[in-house]
Design a protein around this motif. Structure first.
Motif, PDB file in Angstrom:
ATOM      1  N   VAL A  67      23.565   4.790   1.254  1.00  0.00           N
ATOM      2  CA  VAL A  67      23.607   5.911   0.308  1.00  0.00           C
ATOM      3  C   VAL A  67      24.243   5.471  -1.003  1.00  0.00           C
ATOM      4  O   VAL A  67      23.797   5.866  -2.086  1.00  0.00           O
ATOM      5  CB  VAL A  67      24.367   7.104   0.915  1.00  0.00           C
ATOM      6  CG1 VAL A  67      24.588   8.203  -0.120  1.00  0.00           C
ATOM      7  CG2 VAL A  67      23.602   7.658   2.107  1.00  0.00           C
ATOM      8  N   ALA A  70      21.714   3.585  -2.857  1.00  0.00           N
ATOM      9  CA  ALA A  70      20.714   4.519  -3.379  1.00  0.00           C
ATOM     10  C   ALA A  70      21.242   5.246  -4.605  1.00  0.00           C
ATOM     11  O   ALA A  70      20.503   5.470  -5.579  1.00  0.00           O
ATOM     12  CB  ALA A  70      20.329   5.525  -2.291  1.00  0.00           C
ATOM     13  N   ASP A  71      22.522   5.598  -4.589  1.00  0.00           N
ATOM     14  CA  ASP A  71      23.107   6.277  -5.746  1.00  0.00           C
ATOM     15  C   ASP A  71      23.103   5.377  -6.966  1.00  0.00           C
ATOM     16  O   ASP A  71      22.861   5.828  -8.093  1.00  0.00           O
ATOM     17  CB  ASP A  71      24.529   6.727  -5.419  1.00  0.00           C
ATOM     18  CG  ASP A  71      25.107   7.631  -6.484  1.00  0.00           C
ATOM     19  OD1 ASP A  71      24.496   8.669  -6.757  1.00  0.00           O
ATOM     20  OD2 ASP A  71      26.156   7.298  -7.041  1.00  0.00           O
ATOM     21  N   GLU A 105      20.363  12.597  -7.534  1.00  0.00           N
ATOM     22  CA  GLU A 105      21.813  12.416  -7.395  1.00  0.00           C
ATOM     23  C   GLU A 105      22.426  13.507  -6.527  1.00  0.00           C
ATOM     24  O   GLU A 105      23.452  13.290  -5.882  1.00  0.00           O
ATOM     25  CB  GLU A 105      22.475  12.404  -8.774  1.00  0.00           C
ATOM     26  CG  GLU A 105      22.176  11.154  -9.574  1.00  0.00           C
ATOM     27  CD  GLU A 105      22.991  11.072 -10.841  1.00  0.00           C
ATOM     28  OE1 GLU A 105      23.250  12.142 -11.450  1.00  0.00           O
ATOM     29  OE2 GLU A 105      23.371   9.961 -11.230  1.00  0.00           O
ATOM     30  N   THR A 108      22.005  12.185  -2.968  1.00  0.00           N
ATOM     31  CA  THR A 108      22.929  11.119  -2.586  1.00  0.00           C
ATOM     32  C   THR A 108      24.356  11.645  -2.449  1.00  0.00           C
ATOM     33  O   THR A 108      25.064  11.320  -1.497  1.00  0.00           O
ATOM     34  CB  THR A 108      22.886   9.971  -3.606  1.00  0.00           C
ATOM     35  OG1 THR A 108      23.159  10.482  -4.929  1.00  0.00           O
ATOM     36  CG2 THR A 108      21.525   9.307  -3.610  1.00  0.00           C
ATOM     37  N   THR A 112      26.790  12.072   0.884  1.00  0.00           N
ATOM     38  CA  THR A 112      28.166  11.572   0.853  1.00  0.00           C
ATOM     39  C   THR A 112      29.147  12.651   1.300  1.00  0.00           C
ATOM     40  O   THR A 112      30.019  12.410   2.149  1.00  0.00           O
ATOM     41  CB  THR A 112      28.526  11.099  -0.569  1.00  0.00           C
ATOM     42  OG1 THR A 112      27.708   9.991  -0.921  1.00  0.00           O
ATOM     43  CG2 THR A 112      29.989  10.691  -0.661  1.00  0.00           C
TER      44      THR A 112
END
Length: 293
Positions: A67, A70-71, A105, A108, A112
């Motif tokens: 993640v 990916a962010d 965003e 992601t 989180t």
């Protein structure tokens, strides 16, 4: 362009670089800091701090590593949301980068936050320590500020919200004053006993700090956001008192923030002592070694 003229008297042609290209270049670089670095710092700190506070392994540890990557990738392609109000910006970039990729965003950061909250949930019963309280405050603030960012990252709504107090109020202030600042406070409260062996002496001051800072951030952000919805522009002085009630409420939020900061500094002073706090900024000079040693 300014440095050659300032240092050597060389004047460059200001039209040599297309303004639209420059703005895209500028916002791409800045957004890597504002979105990429800040969000990755926040996620990484949550991943490290929360397991330490609740004494449990991070939920979905293998997945959240992906993640973060990916962010980073998403943050490289979201810069155009800063240009939603620029009519010369190509419509394709406005829709793709400024809107749809920017919404990534939210995915992601949502993953989180889910991993962090599940870590806390799985560790029940959990002591609501001062650092954990500030972590939860930062999560709450990032949710509010993130939702506001998702709303304004819209080609249509940006026509209304662009350059208003909404952008700097409910989005930026909640993300920075609420989300990032409260996370920094959480780190300080967590590191204090690790580095010094001393817990924050006054739990009452810590509670005042939390509630005053959290309340001040929310009050200020929402007052500015409501003013923005009503049409108040940023970087504009209004002499007719049109938005004075909104700014008066925002001022109350600012005072609460100051009260919270004073409580935080006072707690550090009573915990570490005035001399030790001063030496954090003015270190003692080492005494010279005796001759011959």
């Amino acid at each position: 362009y300014g440095l050659p003229a300032l240092l050597a008297g060389i004047r460059l042609n200001p039209g040599a670089v297309d303004p639209l290209i420059y703005k895209n270049w500028f916002w791409w670089g800045l957004d890597m800091v504002a979105d990429g670095n800040v969000l990755m710092y926040t996620a990484g700190t949550w991943y490290l701090l929360v397991p330490l506070l609740v004494n449990r392994k991070l939920y979905g540890e293998q997945v959240v590593r992906t993640v973060i990557l990916a962010d980073l990738l998403v943050s490289m392609f979201v810069w155009s949301h800063h240009l939603l109000g620029d009519r010369p910006q190509p419509l394709g970039l406005l829709i793709l980068s400024g809107q749809f990729v920017t919404w990534g965003e939210f995915v992601t950061m949502g993953l989180t936050i889910f991993a962090v909250m599940m870590t806390i949930w799985k560790a029940r019963p959990v002591k609501l320590s001062v650092p954990l309280r500030f972590v939860l405050g930062s999560i709450f603030s990032f949710i509010i500020g993130g939702v506001a960012g998702l709303i304004q990252a819209n080609v249509g709504l940006s026509v209304v919200l662009h350059n208003t107090q909404w952008v700097v109020g409910i989005h930026a202030h909640m993300m920075l004053l609420g989300g990032l600042s409260m996370l920094i406070f959480a780190v300080i409260y967590a590191l204090l006993p690790m580095l010094t062996g001393l817990e924050a002496r006054s739990q009452r001051l810590a509670s005042w700090h939390f509630w005053a800072w959290m309340g001040g951030a929310v009050v200020m952000a929402y007052a500015m956001g409501l003013a923005g919805i009503q049409g108040m522009l940023r970087r504009t002085i209004y002499t007719n008192g049109l938005y004075r009630p909104h700014m008066a409420v925002a001022l109350v939020g600012g005072v609460l923030l100051m009260v919270g900061l004073v409580a935080f500094v006072a707690n550090l002073v009573v915990t570490l002592g005035v001399r030790n706090v001063v030496e954090l900024f003015l270190p003692r000079r080492l005494a010279p070694e005796p001759a011959g040693e």
